[in-house]
Design a protein around this motif. Structure first.
Motif, PDB file in Angstrom:
ATOM      1  N   ILE A 146       3.359  14.793  -8.259  1.00 16.28           N
ATOM      2  CA  ILE A 146       4.503  15.710  -8.208  1.00 16.28           C
ATOM      3  C   ILE A 146       5.049  15.952  -9.613  1.00 16.28           C
ATOM      4  CG2 ILE A 146       6.877  16.005  -7.373  1.00 16.28           C
ATOM      5  CD1 ILE A 146       4.741  16.389  -5.224  1.00 16.28           C
ATOM      6  N   LEU A 147       5.147  14.896 -10.418  1.00 15.57           N
ATOM      7  CA  LEU A 147       5.623  15.048 -11.796  1.00 15.57           C
ATOM      8  C   LEU A 147       4.692  15.944 -12.607  1.00 15.57           C
ATOM      9  CD1 LEU A 147       7.007  11.635 -13.131  1.00 15.57           C
ATOM     10  CD2 LEU A 147       8.261  13.662 -12.400  1.00 15.57           C
ATOM     11  N   SER A 148       3.393  15.816 -12.365  1.00 10.85           N
ATOM     12  CA  SER A 148       2.438  16.660 -13.095  1.00 10.85           C
ATOM     13  C   SER A 148       2.626  18.129 -12.744  1.00 10.85           C
ATOM     14  CB  SER A 148       1.003  16.211 -12.810  1.00 10.85           C
ATOM     15  OG  SER A 148       0.621  16.523 -11.479  1.00 10.85           O
ATOM     16  N   LEU A 149       3.037  18.420 -11.505  1.00 13.37           N
ATOM     17  CA  LEU A 149       3.295  19.796 -11.089  1.00 13.37           C
ATOM     18  C   LEU A 149       4.620  20.311 -11.641  1.00 13.37           C
ATOM     19  CD1 LEU A 149       2.208  19.693  -7.315  1.00 13.37           C
ATOM     20  CD2 LEU A 149       0.889  20.522  -9.276  1.00 13.37           C
ATOM     21  N   ILE A 150       5.649  19.449 -11.633  1.00  9.81           N
ATOM     22  CA  ILE A 150       6.988  19.863 -12.063  1.00  9.81           C
ATOM     23  C   ILE A 150       7.102  19.911 -13.576  1.00  9.81           C
ATOM     24  CG2 ILE A 150       9.444  19.259 -12.078  1.00  9.81           C
ATOM     25  CD1 ILE A 150       9.046  17.879  -9.417  1.00  9.81           C
ATOM     26  N   TYR A 151       6.604  18.867 -14.239  1.00  8.66           N
ATOM     27  CA  TYR A 151       6.860  18.713 -15.678  1.00  8.66           C
ATOM     28  C   TYR A 151       5.665  19.089 -16.550  1.00  8.66           C
ATOM     29  CZ  TYR A 151       7.806  16.556 -20.177  1.00  8.66           C
ATOM     30  OH  TYR A 151       7.964  16.341 -21.518  1.00  8.66           O
ATOM     31  N   SER A 152       4.552  18.390 -16.373  1.00  2.80           N
ATOM     32  CA  SER A 152       3.401  18.662 -17.235  1.00  2.80           C
ATOM     33  C   SER A 152       2.113  18.217 -16.556  1.00  2.80           C
ATOM     34  CB  SER A 152       3.550  17.936 -18.579  1.00  2.80           C
ATOM     35  OG  SER A 152       2.363  18.033 -19.340  1.00  2.80           O
ATOM     36  N   ILE A 153       1.122  19.092 -16.606  1.00  2.00           N
ATOM     37  CA  ILE A 153      -0.172  18.776 -16.014  1.00  2.00           C
ATOM     38  C   ILE A 153      -0.841  17.614 -16.749  1.00  2.00           C
ATOM     39  CG2 ILE A 153      -1.567  20.314 -17.442  1.00  2.00           C
ATOM     40  CD1 ILE A 153      -1.846  19.801 -13.613  1.00  2.00           C
ATOM     41  N   LYS A 154      -0.361  17.320 -17.961  1.00  2.00           N
ATOM     42  CA  LYS A 154      -0.918  16.213 -18.740  1.00  2.00           C
ATOM     43  C   LYS A 154      -0.721  14.869 -18.044  1.00  2.00           C
ATOM     44  CE  LYS A 154      -0.310  18.500 -23.221  1.00  2.00           C
ATOM     45  NZ  LYS A 154       0.384  18.461 -24.537  1.00  2.00           N
ATOM     46  N   LEU A 155       0.273  14.805 -17.156  1.00  2.00           N
ATOM     47  CA  LEU A 155       0.517  13.551 -16.443  1.00  2.00           C
ATOM     48  C   LEU A 155      -0.619  13.210 -15.479  1.00  2.00           C
ATOM     49  CD1 LEU A 155       4.356  13.752 -15.752  1.00  2.00           C
ATOM     50  CD2 LEU A 155       3.155  12.116 -17.208  1.00  2.00           C
ATOM     51  N   ILE A 156      -1.515  14.178 -15.263  1.00  2.00           N
ATOM     52  CA  ILE A 156      -2.716  13.894 -14.467  1.00  2.00           C
ATOM     53  C   ILE A 156      -3.504  12.759 -15.120  1.00  2.00           C
ATOM     54  CG2 ILE A 156      -4.999  14.806 -13.862  1.00  2.00           C
ATOM     55  CD1 ILE A 156      -2.927  15.723 -11.939  1.00  2.00           C
ATOM     56  N   PHE A 157      -3.455  12.699 -16.473  1.00  5.80           N
ATOM     57  CA  PHE A 157      -4.163  11.625 -17.177  1.00  5.80           C
ATOM     58  C   PHE A 157      -3.539  10.268 -16.848  1.00  5.80           C
ATOM     59  CE2 PHE A 157      -4.990  15.342 -19.952  1.00  5.80           C
ATOM     60  CZ  PHE A 157      -6.375  15.338 -19.868  1.00  5.80           C
ATOM     61  N   ALA A 158      -2.205  10.258 -16.692  1.00  5.29           N
ATOM     62  CA  ALA A 158      -1.528   9.016 -16.299  1.00  5.29           C
ATOM     63  C   ALA A 158      -1.964   8.612 -14.897  1.00  5.29           C
ATOM     64  CB  ALA A 158      -0.011   9.202 -16.351  1.00  5.29           C
ATOM     65  N   ARG A 207       0.832  -1.204   0.000  1.00  8.33           N
ATOM     66  CA  ARG A 207       0.000   0.000   0.000  1.00  8.33           C
ATOM     67  C   ARG A 207       0.864   1.250   0.000  1.00  8.33           C
ATOM     68  NH1 ARG A 207      -3.942  -1.245   5.012  1.00  8.33           N
ATOM     69  NH2 ARG A 207      -1.890  -1.612   5.916  1.00  8.33           N
ATOM     70  N   ASN A 208       1.942   1.191   0.761  1.00  8.62           N
ATOM     71  CA  ASN A 208       2.842   2.329   0.859  1.00  8.62           C
ATOM     72  C   ASN A 208       3.423   2.687  -0.498  1.00  8.62           C
ATOM     73  OD1 ASN A 208       3.886   4.291   2.483  1.00  8.62           O
ATOM     74  ND2 ASN A 208       5.435   3.022   3.449  1.00  8.62           N
ATOM     75  N   ALA A 209       3.876   1.666  -1.251  1.00  5.55           N
ATOM     76  CA  ALA A 209       4.463   1.908  -2.569  1.00  5.55           C
ATOM     77  C   ALA A 209       3.416   2.424  -3.549  1.00  5.55           C
ATOM     78  CB  ALA A 209       5.098   0.624  -3.099  1.00  5.55           C
ATOM     79  N   LEU A 210       2.200   1.860  -3.500  1.00  3.84           N
ATOM     80  CA  LEU A 210       1.145   2.299  -4.409  1.00  3.84           C
ATOM     81  C   LEU A 210       0.751   3.752  -4.138  1.00  3.84           C
ATOM     82  CD1 LEU A 210      -1.051  -0.935  -4.348  1.00  3.84           C
ATOM     83  CD2 LEU A 210       0.381  -0.137  -6.227  1.00  3.84           C
ATOM     84  N   LEU A 211       0.640   4.113  -2.868  1.00  2.00           N
ATOM     85  CA  LEU A 211       0.339   5.512  -2.526  1.00  2.00           C
ATOM     86  C   LEU A 211       1.496   6.425  -2.913  1.00  2.00           C
ATOM     87  CD1 LEU A 211      -1.377   5.121   0.970  1.00  2.00           C
ATOM     88  CD2 LEU A 211      -2.458   5.773  -1.184  1.00  2.00           C
ATOM     89  N   GLY A 212       2.732   5.939  -2.697  1.00  7.52           N
ATOM     90  CA  GLY A 212       3.909   6.701  -3.096  1.00  7.52           C
ATOM     91  C   GLY A 212       3.933   6.935  -4.591  1.00  7.52           C
ATOM     92  N   PHE A 213       3.519   5.927  -5.361  1.00  4.97           N
ATOM     93  CA  PHE A 213       3.491   6.058  -6.818  1.00  4.97           C
ATOM     94  C   PHE A 213       2.477   7.118  -7.248  1.00  4.97           C
ATOM     95  CE2 PHE A 213       2.137   4.556 -11.097  1.00  4.97           C
ATOM     96  CZ  PHE A 213       3.352   4.761 -11.740  1.00  4.97           C
ATOM     97  N   VAL A 214       1.309   7.101  -6.624  1.00  7.25           N
ATOM     98  CA  VAL A 214       0.278   8.105  -6.933  1.00  7.25           C
ATOM     99  C   VAL A 214       0.790   9.508  -6.608  1.00  7.25           C
ATOM    100  CG1 VAL A 214      -2.001   8.973  -6.262  1.00  7.25           C
ATOM    101  CG2 VAL A 214      -1.665   6.522  -6.644  1.00  7.25           C
ATOM    102  N   LEU A 215       1.416   9.658  -5.439  1.00 11.52           N
ATOM    103  CA  LEU A 215       1.954  10.963  -5.047  1.00 11.52           C
ATOM    104  C   LEU A 215       3.052  11.402  -6.011  1.00 11.52           C
ATOM    105  CD1 LEU A 215       2.216  13.342  -3.094  1.00 11.52           C
ATOM    106  CD2 LEU A 215       3.761  11.932  -1.701  1.00 11.52           C
ATOM    107  N   GLY A 216       3.929  10.469  -6.398  1.00  8.54           N
ATOM    108  CA  GLY A 216       5.008  10.805  -7.324  1.00  8.54           C
ATOM    109  C   GLY A 216       4.493  11.279  -8.672  1.00  8.54           C
ATOM    110  N   LEU A 217       3.450  10.613  -9.188  1.00  7.78           N
ATOM    111  CA  LEU A 217       2.849  11.057 -10.452  1.00  7.78           C
ATOM    112  C   LEU A 217       2.271  12.456 -10.319  1.00  7.78           C
ATOM    113  CD1 LEU A 217       0.970   7.890 -11.816  1.00  7.78           C
ATOM    114  CD2 LEU A 217       2.975   9.014 -12.801  1.00  7.78           C
TER     115      LEU A 217
END
Length: 419
Positions: free
Chosen positions: A232-244, A220-230
């Motif tokens: 963060i990437l959407s904020l840093i790189y591209s809001i389009k990653l919200i779709f991912a 669960r920890n890794a899955l939640l971490g993955f969601v949070l990381g995505l």
């Protein structure tokens, strides 16, 4: 590059690749193989300083720089309170052991930052990390279908429906999931940035392989971490990653065991143990607010506290860890410890941001944007586990930080040369 420096670099590459592969139980004279490799690395480093004048001059300059950097100062303070805590810790051997383990991270950090600070060497080190992650993921796939080298405790049927929780070469699915978090976002960003078609395909396939392994840990920890990381990437790189992020959410819903595992987060019965462990840490903090109970000694004092405060007891659990790195640090090292620890992690994020914001190298920009997301996710995951104190995992946090510092150090030297 002299023979000693070449040997140091080779030993570092070997250490990075062998650390997750060799079981901790395999020892010679009570010492693990990877600790022997690290000891050889430090020995060759010292000999290199003694033999070569240029190396001595570089060492003096490096020490001066190390003691003037904010990140390094927080590291030194944290190490200092760890060692000091051995004086008042009940289990002095454990306090000393954990202090030496942290010191080994500092040695590795120092050597990578100041000895291997050219792009070619850093790229080789990063590719070693990527390759070993590929190998570990392949082992994870084989393990899922065959149960190869998997402890019996992770082969049983769980209430969320899964029958296998893979660990690859790690001892625990949560530890393996944390390791995967540290590599997945750099791989995702390399998949996006890479222009070479063949390389892009490799990065995409490797990203999918790592994600598959992450799902099969049922952490669960890794899955939640993955969601949070995505996010963060959407904020840093591209809001389009919200779709991912949305796509991953759909994936969770269509895989019943994963979905049941995630919703278990709100199940108080499943989290009762962790809550009591955190309350135990808070009680230690209340009674030892300034100095703590000593490095590593939460586990040592656990039995004492659950005996003294009956409401903290959970069945017959003995010598249990805190399952929260921040509470562990504060309960063991007190106010100075937690302030310096938070200082380290905040400065780490600031330094990584500086690198990807200033570098003109597309590989490094992509990789360290991913590292930023991985670090934020990893730091979040430490709020419900002691991942900062799992050597096979946290070594790679320090490795990523050290390589980013090496590149920043290289940029600084190049700017001085130009001036």
């Amino acid at each position: 590059m002299n023979y000693f420096k070449k040997t140091m670099f080779l030993l570092t590459c070997i250490y990075i690749m062998l650390l997750p592969l060799i079981p901790q139980g395999i020892k010679f004279a009570g010492v693990t193989i990877t600790d022997i490799i690290l000891g050889l690395l430090i020995f060759v480093f010292i000999i290199n300083i003694i033999v070569f004048r240029e190396s001595r001059e570089n060492f003096v300059h490096s020490i001066i720089d190390f003691f003037t950097q904010k990140l390094s100062l927080f590291i030194i303070i944290l190490l200092g309170i760890m060692i000091t805590s051995t004086i008042y810790a009940v289990d002095k051997g454990l306090a000393l052991s954990e202090s030496f383990r942290f010191l080994s991270y500092v040695f590795m950090y120092f050597i990578i930052k100041y000895e291997f600070n050219n792009k070619k060497q850093v790229n080789i080190l990063l590719n070693c990390f990527i390759f070993i992650s590929f190998l570990l993921s392949c082992i994870g796939i084989v393990q899922y279908f065959t149960g190869f080298a998997l402890a019996e405790t992770f082969k049983r049927t769980y209430e969320f429906g899964g029958s296998i929780r893979i660990t690859s070469t790690f001892s625990n699915p949560n530890a393996y999931g944390a390791y995967l978090i540290l590599i997945i976002f750099p791989l995702i960003m390399l998949s996006i940035y890479e222009k070479n078609k063949n390389k892009k395909i490799v990065y995409v396939l490797l990203s999918l392989l790592v994600i598959a392994n992450m799902l099969m840990t049922f952490s669960r920890n890794a899955l939640l971490g993955f969601v949070l990381g995505l996010f963060i990437l959407s904020l840093i790189y591209s809001i389009k990653l919200i779709f991912a992020l949305g796509g991953f959410g759909v994936l969770i819903f269509i895989i019943p065991p994963v979905f049941k595992r995630i919703i278990g987060i709100v199940n108080l019965a499943q989290n009762e143990l962790r809550i009591k462990l955190w309350k135990t840490a808070l009680m230690m903090i209340k009674e030892h607010p300034i100095l703590g109970v000593g490095n590593g000694n939460y586990v040592t004092r656990y039995n004492e506290y659950v005996s003294k405060y009956k409401e903290l007891k959970y069945y017959d659990y003995k010598n249990y860890p805190s399952h929260n790195s921040y509470l562990k640090v504060q309960s063991e090292l007190g106010l100075i410890g937690i302030v310096s620890f938070v200082g380290v992690v905040l400065m780490a994020l600031i330094r990584v941001k500086k690198l990807y914001s200033t570098t003109t190298d597309n590989f490094h920009k992509a990789f360290y944007i991913g590292v930023m997301a991985s670090m934020v996710a990893f730091l979040f995951m430490n709020s419900s586990d002691n991942l900062f104190f799992v050597p096979k995992v946290t070594t790679y946090f320090w490795f990523l930080l050290a390589t980013s510092e090496a590149l920043l150090n290289n940029c600084h030297k190049e700017s001085l040369t130009i001036d």
